[in-house]
Write an enzyme that holds these catalytic residues in place. Structure first.
Site, mmCIF file in Angstrom:
data_model
loop_
_atom_site.group_PDB
_atom_site.id
_atom_site.type_symbol
_atom_site.label_atom_id
_atom_site.label_comp_id
_atom_site.label_asym_id
_atom_site.label_seq_id
_atom_site.Cartn_x
_atom_site.Cartn_y
_atom_site.Cartn_z
ATOM 1 N N LYS A 126 0.839 -1.195 0.000
ATOM 2 C CA LYS A 126 0.000 0.000 0.000
ATOM 3 C C LYS A 126 0.883 1.259 0.000
ATOM 4 O O LYS A 126 0.661 2.185 -0.780
ATOM 5 C CB LYS A 126 -0.907 0.020 1.232
ATOM 6 N N LYS A 161 -8.611 1.399 4.301
ATOM 7 C CA LYS A 161 -8.078 0.035 4.271
ATOM 8 C C LYS A 161 -6.867 -0.104 5.174
ATOM 9 O O LYS A 161 -6.153 0.871 5.446
ATOM 10 C CB LYS A 161 -7.724 -0.373 2.840
ATOM 11 N N ARG A 211 -4.980 -4.454 -13.254
ATOM 12 C CA ARG A 211 -3.699 -5.025 -12.825
ATOM 13 C C ARG A 211 -2.739 -4.972 -14.017
ATOM 14 O O ARG A 211 -2.966 -5.598 -15.050
ATOM 15 C CB ARG A 211 -3.889 -6.460 -12.339
ATOM 16 N N ARG A 226 -10.330 -5.753 -13.162
ATOM 17 C CA ARG A 226 -11.174 -6.537 -12.260
ATOM 18 C C ARG A 226 -12.393 -5.694 -11.921
ATOM 19 O O ARG A 226 -12.282 -4.678 -11.237
ATOM 20 C CB ARG A 226 -10.378 -6.932 -11.017
ATOM 21 N N ARG A 234 -15.838 -3.575 -4.532
ATOM 22 C CA ARG A 234 -14.464 -4.042 -4.721
ATOM 23 C C ARG A 234 -14.356 -4.855 -6.007
ATOM 24 O O ARG A 234 -15.202 -5.694 -6.286
ATOM 25 C CB ARG A 234 -14.024 -4.900 -3.535
ATOM 26 N N ASP A 274 -1.682 -1.776 -9.388
ATOM 27 C CA ASP A 274 -3.135 -1.634 -9.387
ATOM 28 C C ASP A 274 -3.468 -0.194 -9.755
ATOM 29 O O ASP A 274 -2.991 0.751 -9.108
ATOM 30 C CB ASP A 274 -3.722 -1.982 -8.027
ATOM 31 N N GLU A 282 -1.884 0.730 -5.714
ATOM 32 C CA GLU A 282 -1.028 -0.212 -4.993
ATOM 33 C C GLU A 282 0.093 -0.685 -5.904
ATOM 34 O O GLU A 282 -0.036 -0.684 -7.131
ATOM 35 C CB GLU A 282 -1.819 -1.438 -4.499
ATOM 36 N N ASN A 284 2.155 -4.150 -6.022
ATOM 37 C CA ASN A 284 2.185 -5.510 -5.473
ATOM 38 C C ASN A 284 3.506 -6.180 -5.816
ATOM 39 O O ASN A 284 3.835 -6.340 -6.998
ATOM 40 C CB ASN A 284 1.025 -6.326 -6.039
#
Length: 319
Positions: A126, A161, A211, A226, A234, A274, A282, A284
């Site tokens: 994050k 979050k 992504r 997504r 979400r 993301d 984000e 990842n």
């Protein structure tokens, strides 16, 4: 020249092979003639300062009725010629951090650890996005409920979050004046003891949370959007989102160009960004996914791209 590919992952018997990116990597490594070794859960160790693992020979096949076979596990020491795929899912807790320290010693002994354990420790998924504030929506990280509440009031709506979640768990959409906001913040911050993140609500989430995969800092040409379904906000696939492949936009490529060189510098060879709308949310680095979905939709071989890079042996630039 065949390599020893040693995988540190969640239990292989419980994965969903149609969606598992680690499995895609194993299939590709085996196809290239590399030897596969599966680290038994909890199997990393140090003995007299030497990093090793309790590992079993592994064979994989793309068959949902039986996708792996393990040989007899034995202790092996890491060294040159080993490629270690560190692919266990978050949380990045004390056990995870300790494993990265063991893999650091493996790296010093000559093993090629993907991703670099130093970067895995340094880059909270994050917080890492905030290394690139020019790419991010307005964001606040704080333990103070009052500050987070003021952020929600300023922006009208926000996503709240924790810093250590994955798969959309414990993510809240909050609106100014929401009577549940106090308890949400109390829960996320553990009454002021833990950091939480607030980001301005991005209505573009209705079009998907994209992504974008980077290999040695270079983006794959397609992202997996997504898309939230039903009354769910979400987009995470684990939260029921629907995956839809899309070519990268100019803005996507700009974000990748901002982030990519720093990921290369830190030894992050396989990274998932993301992006919602035009904004990075984000970075990842622990176990990015979406290989199999993009391969299936666009006829790609993303794991092949990754192993091309691994076999070239591109070094971390500041090592």
């Amino acid at each position: 020249m065949p390599l020893d590919v040693v995988v540190v992952m969640d239990p292989i018997g419980s994965i969903r092979i149609a969606k598992d990116s680690t499995f895609a990597m194993l299939l590709e490594a085996q196809r290239r003639g590399h030897r596969l070794h599966y680290v038994m859960p909890g199997g990393l160790s140090l003995d007299a300062g030497r990093a090793g693992a309790l590992a079993a020979p592994l064979t994989v096949r793309d068959d949902p009725s039986g996708w792996f076979e393990l040989g007899t596990a034995s202790q092996r020491e890491f060294g040159a010629g080993d490629v270690v795929l560190m692919r266990t899912d978050p949380p990045v807790d004390a056990d995870y951090i300790n494993d990265t320290h063991i893999l650091d010693i493996a790296r010093l002994a000559g093993a090629n650890v993907v991703n670099d354990p130093r970067g895995l420790r340094d880059l909270n998924e994050k917080l890492a996005a905030l290394l690139f504030p020019q790419c991010c929506p307005p964001t606040l990280v704080s333990r103070r409920a009052a500050a987070l509440k003021a952020f929600v009031a300023e922006h009208g709506q926000a996503v709240l979050k924790p810093l250590d979640g994955m798969g959309g768990r414990s993510i809240f959409r909050a609106t100014a004046g929401d009577p549940n906001l106090n308890v949400i913040l109390e829960t996320l911050t553990a009454s002021g003891r833990q950091l939480a993140m607030a980001q301005r609500w991005l209505p573009e989430i209705s079009e998907g949370d994209k992504r974008i995969l980077l290999i040695d800092g270079v983006p794959v040409d397609y992202s997996l959007a997504r898309i939230p379904q039903g009354d769910e906000f979400r987009g995470n696939l684990a939260a029921g989102g629907r995956g839809e492949g899309r070519p990268l936009s100019e803005r996507d490529r700009w974000i990748a160009a901002q982030v990519g060189p720093e990921m290369v510098r830190r030894g992050m060879r396989f990274v998932g960004l993301d992006v919602i709308g035009d904004w990075l949310t984000e970075v990842n680095v622990t176990s990015p996914t979406c290989i199999r979905e993009l391969d299936a939709e666009f006829g790609l071989n993303i794991a092949g791209m990754l192993f091309d890079a691994i076999e070239r042996g591109a070094p971390r630039t500041d090592a």
